[in-house]
Design an enzyme around this catalytic site. Structure first.
Site, PDB file in Angstrom:
ATOM      1  N   ILE A  30       0.831  -1.212   0.000  1.00  0.00           N
ATOM      2  CA  ILE A  30       0.000   0.000   0.000  1.00  0.00           C
ATOM      3  C   ILE A  30       0.867   1.265   0.000  1.00  0.00           C
ATOM      4  O   ILE A  30       0.423   2.323  -0.460  1.00  0.00           O
ATOM      5  CB  ILE A  30      -0.977  -0.018   1.204  1.00  0.00           C
ATOM      6  CG1 ILE A  30      -2.179   0.868   0.948  1.00  0.00           C
ATOM      7  CG2 ILE A  30      -0.295   0.379   2.500  1.00  0.00           C
ATOM      8  CD1 ILE A  30      -3.349   0.580   1.873  1.00  0.00           C
ATOM      9  N   ASN A  85      11.506  -8.690   6.692  1.00  0.00           N
ATOM     10  CA  ASN A  85      11.818  -8.062   7.971  1.00  0.00           C
ATOM     11  C   ASN A  85      11.264  -8.988   9.050  1.00  0.00           C
ATOM     12  O   ASN A  85      10.061  -9.215   9.108  1.00  0.00           O
ATOM     13  CB  ASN A  85      11.156  -6.680   8.067  1.00  0.00           C
ATOM     14  CG  ASN A  85      11.706  -5.706   7.033  1.00  0.00           C
ATOM     15  OD1 ASN A  85      12.890  -5.724   6.719  1.00  0.00           O
ATOM     16  ND2 ASN A  85      10.846  -4.855   6.503  1.00  0.00           N
ATOM     17  N   HIS A  98       5.653 -12.020   5.642  1.00  0.00           N
ATOM     18  CA  HIS A  98       5.501 -11.510   4.283  1.00  0.00           C
ATOM     19  C   HIS A  98       6.867 -11.292   3.674  1.00  0.00           C
ATOM     20  O   HIS A  98       7.816 -10.895   4.352  1.00  0.00           O
ATOM     21  CB  HIS A  98       4.670 -10.231   4.252  1.00  0.00           C
ATOM     22  CG  HIS A  98       5.129  -9.184   5.218  1.00  0.00           C
ATOM     23  ND1 HIS A  98       4.867  -9.242   6.569  1.00  0.00           N
ATOM     24  CD2 HIS A  98       5.845  -8.060   5.027  1.00  0.00           C
ATOM     25  CE1 HIS A  98       5.396  -8.198   7.174  1.00  0.00           C
ATOM     26  NE2 HIS A  98       6.009  -7.466   6.259  1.00  0.00           N
TER      27      HIS A  98
HETATM   28  P1  AMP Z   1       7.070  -4.789   7.282  1.00  0.00           P
HETATM   29  O1  AMP Z   1       7.709  -3.541   7.765  1.00  0.00           O
HETATM   30  O2  AMP Z   1       8.051  -5.742   6.646  1.00  0.00           O
HETATM   31  O3  AMP Z   1       6.206  -5.456   8.344  1.00  0.00           O
HETATM   32  O4  AMP Z   1       6.134  -4.374   6.078  1.00  0.00           O
HETATM   33  C1  AMP Z   1       4.761  -4.297   6.164  1.00  0.00           C
HETATM   34  C2  AMP Z   1       4.327  -3.740   4.842  1.00  0.00           C
HETATM   35  O5  AMP Z   1       2.932  -3.900   4.710  1.00  0.00           O
HETATM   36  C3  AMP Z   1       4.650  -2.264   4.660  1.00  0.00           C
HETATM   37  O6  AMP Z   1       5.502  -2.109   3.540  1.00  0.00           O
HETATM   38  C4  AMP Z   1       3.286  -1.629   4.471  1.00  0.00           C
HETATM   39  O7  AMP Z   1       3.310  -0.578   3.530  1.00  0.00           O
HETATM   40  C5  AMP Z   1       2.459  -2.796   3.987  1.00  0.00           C
HETATM   41  N1  AMP Z   1       1.044  -2.684   4.268  1.00  0.00           N
HETATM   42  C6  AMP Z   1       0.455  -2.299   5.411  1.00  0.00           C
HETATM   43  N2  AMP Z   1      -0.890  -2.347   5.301  1.00  0.00           N
HETATM   44  C7  AMP Z   1      -1.149  -2.750   4.033  1.00  0.00           C
HETATM   45  C8  AMP Z   1      -2.351  -2.981   3.305  1.00  0.00           C
HETATM   46  N3  AMP Z   1      -3.547  -2.798   3.850  1.00  0.00           N
HETATM   47  N4  AMP Z   1      -2.243  -3.404   2.030  1.00  0.00           N
HETATM   48  C9  AMP Z   1      -1.032  -3.576   1.472  1.00  0.00           C
HETATM   49  N5  AMP Z   1       0.137  -3.396   2.114  1.00  0.00           N
HETATM   50  C10 AMP Z   1       0.077  -2.974   3.383  1.00  0.00           C
END
Ligand code: AMP
Ligand code: ZN
Length: 134
Positions: A30, A85, A98
């Site tokens: 996002i 991460n 993820h």
């Molecule tokens: P991390 O810091 O590795 O936990 O990354 C989490 C990722 O999820 C971040 O890059 C956010 O931008 C992404 N994210 C959070 N909420 C959403 C959402 N609703 N849809 C898509 N990506 C998201």
């Protein structure tokens, strides 16, 4: 369970779906930090790779490969960073495993995995190997 990515899996929160198979979902991040920034998740709620049952690991990473190939074919980047991460200290904000797929372009101003951390050990490689050799 109050997990953002589980809600996306269940369709309770929308996403820009890139790919789906039986156990895997991939959608556009996002807040993309590069064009095509995609996150790949197991549908099974596992906080980290170490929490993912062994029988789901290969399928997840096969999906990562497939999705990376697709992005390469469609967006023609010059390379990729692909990464996880793991735990808050490493930048994990969403506690559902993820894998980030980050397309890279020449002169895009980004760094490498080596730019994440600079905390070299005091011990020799031999000493460290004694601790972690399997
Ligand atoms: P991390 O810091 O590795 O936990 O990354 C989490 C990722 O999820 C971040 O890059 C956010 O931008 C992404 N994210 C959070 N909420 C959403 C959402 N609703 N849809 C898509 N990506 C998201
Ligand atoms: Zn979850």
């Amino acid at each position: 369970m109050d997990c953002l990515f589980c809600k996306i899996v269940k369709g309770e929160i929308p996403c820009h779906k890139v790919y789906e198979d039986g156990n895997t979902l991939a959608f556009l991040d996002i807040n993309p930090i590069t064009k095509g920034h995609t996150v790949v998740i197991p549908k099974f709620h596992a906080e980290t790779l170490l929490d993912l049952p062994d029988d789901l690991v290969a399928e997840l990473f096969l999906a990562v490969k497939k999705i990376t190939q697709n992005i390469k074919d469609k967006l023609n980047p010059d390379g990729f960073n692909i990464g996880i991460n793991m735990r808050k200290v490493a930048g994990q904000a969403v506690d559902h495993l993820h894998i980030h797929i980050l397309p890279r372009w020449q002169d895009d101003g980004g760094g490498s995995v080596h730019t994440i951390i600079h905390n070299p050990p005091k011990q020799s490689l031999e000493e460290i190997l004694k601790e972690i050799r399997m």
